[in-house]
Design a protein around this motif. Structure first.
Motif, PDB file in Angstrom:
ATOM      1  N   GLU A  34       0.793  -1.243  -0.005  1.00  0.00           N
ATOM      2  CA  GLU A  34      -0.158  -0.051   0.109  1.00  0.00           C
ATOM      3  C   GLU A  34       1.063   1.280   0.112  1.00  0.00           C
ATOM      4  O   GLU A  34       2.013   1.178   0.162  1.00  0.00           O
ATOM      5  CB  GLU A  34      -0.861  -0.004   1.144  1.00  0.00           C
ATOM      6  CG  GLU A  34      -1.824  -1.009   1.164  1.00  0.00           C
ATOM      7  CD  GLU A  34      -2.716  -1.126   2.598  1.00  0.00           C
ATOM      8  OE1 GLU A  34      -3.833  -0.769   2.540  1.00  0.00           O
ATOM      9  OE2 GLU A  34      -2.110  -1.712   3.461  1.00  0.00           O
ATOM     10  N   LYS A  35       0.339   2.423  -0.350  1.00  0.00           N
ATOM     11  CA  LYS A  35       0.884   3.759  -0.461  1.00  0.00           C
ATOM     12  C   LYS A  35       1.621   3.992   0.920  1.00  0.00           C
ATOM     13  O   LYS A  35       2.554   4.755   0.851  1.00  0.00           O
ATOM     14  CB  LYS A  35      -0.167   4.719  -0.730  1.00  0.00           C
ATOM     15  CG  LYS A  35      -0.754   4.689  -1.957  1.00  0.00           C
ATOM     16  CD  LYS A  35      -1.661   6.061  -2.107  1.00  0.00           C
ATOM     17  CE  LYS A  35      -2.191   6.094  -3.338  1.00  0.00           C
ATOM     18  NZ  LYS A  35      -3.031   7.006  -3.647  1.00  0.00           N
ATOM     19  N   THR A  36       1.079   3.746   1.985  1.00  0.00           N
ATOM     20  CA  THR A  36       1.554   3.941   3.587  1.00  0.00           C
ATOM     21  C   THR A  36       2.643   3.149   3.785  1.00  0.00           C
ATOM     22  O   THR A  36       3.336   3.334   4.973  1.00  0.00           O
ATOM     23  CB  THR A  36       0.346   4.279   4.528  1.00  0.00           C
ATOM     24  OG1 THR A  36      -0.454   2.859   4.353  1.00  0.00           O
ATOM     25  CG2 THR A  36      -0.441   5.055   3.950  1.00  0.00           C
ATOM     26  N   SER A  94      -7.064   2.533  -5.153  1.00  0.00           N
ATOM     27  CA  SER A  94      -6.271   3.923  -4.806  1.00  0.00           C
ATOM     28  C   SER A  94      -5.395   3.902  -3.519  1.00  0.00           C
ATOM     29  O   SER A  94      -4.452   4.574  -3.472  1.00  0.00           O
ATOM     30  CB  SER A  94      -7.314   5.027  -4.482  1.00  0.00           C
ATOM     31  OG  SER A  94      -8.230   4.601  -3.468  1.00  0.00           O
ATOM     32  N   ALA A  97       0.173   1.198  -3.628  1.00  0.00           N
ATOM     33  CA  ALA A  97       1.307   1.903  -3.929  1.00  0.00           C
ATOM     34  C   ALA A  97       1.467   2.038  -5.315  1.00  0.00           C
ATOM     35  O   ALA A  97       1.016   1.264  -6.027  1.00  0.00           O
ATOM     36  CB  ALA A  97       2.936   1.211  -3.308  1.00  0.00           C
ATOM     37  N   SER A  98       2.386   3.117  -5.872  1.00  0.00           N
ATOM     38  CA  SER A  98       2.607   3.505  -7.221  1.00  0.00           C
ATOM     39  C   SER A  98       3.476   2.188  -7.659  1.00  0.00           C
ATOM     40  O   SER A  98       4.187   1.367  -6.803  1.00  0.00           O
ATOM     41  CB  SER A  98       3.315   4.802  -7.492  1.00  0.00           C
ATOM     42  OG  SER A  98       4.557   4.543  -6.809  1.00  0.00           O
TER      43      SER A  98
END
Length: 145
Positions: A34-36, A94, A97-98
């Motif tokens: 994930e992004k975080t 959304s 992670a990129s």
């Protein structure tokens, strides 16, 4: 960071007809980033994966972790694990992670795993993979940190 672990008798991953990773007895880890997520979360999840007690001891009780058994660890990236499925009929991605950040953290996770465990195999980040396994039990757990 989420990891779906499956206790397996064997597992392999194939890309474009070529086997890129395979193990005998051990764990298949499907890894969602994930992004975080960051290296600290990756380290925490890795330790959980290696020590999670899902292998039988001599009394037939789940008291042993992968480190105790010396089994293999097959790590396969799977961004769909971090999908939001709360609303509607289409998953949302959304929170993932990129591609660049996800690949960097996946590579970090794999490198750390190879330092901590003797038998580590992988798929390829972002590739279309065919994963084969013989689930033992079946025993499957979702881990998150």
């Amino acid at each position: 960071m989420r990891g779906l672990i499956q206790r397996v008798q064997h597992a392999s991953v194939e890309i474009a007809g070529n086997t890129t990773g395979k193990i005998d007895n051990g764990l298949l880890l499907l890894l969602g980033i994930e992004k975080t997520d960051d290296p600290a979360k990756a380290n925490k999840l890795l330790q959980k994966v290696l020590k999670y007690r899902i292998f039988n001891d001599s009394d037939g009780k789940m008291n042993l972790g992968l480190n105790d058994t010396g089994g293999g660890l097959l790590i396969v990236s799977q961004f769909t694990l971090v999908a939001d499925t709360q609303k509607g009929l289409r998953p949302g991605f959304s929170a993932g992670a990129s591609s660049e950040a996800g690949e960097a953290l996946y590579n970090y996770f794999v490198a750390q795993a190879r330092q901590c465990h003797s038998v580590v195999a992988t798929g390829q980040f972002g590739a279309n993979m065919r994963v084969s396994l013989l689930n033992d039990g079946p025993v499957t757990f979702m881990l998150s940190v």
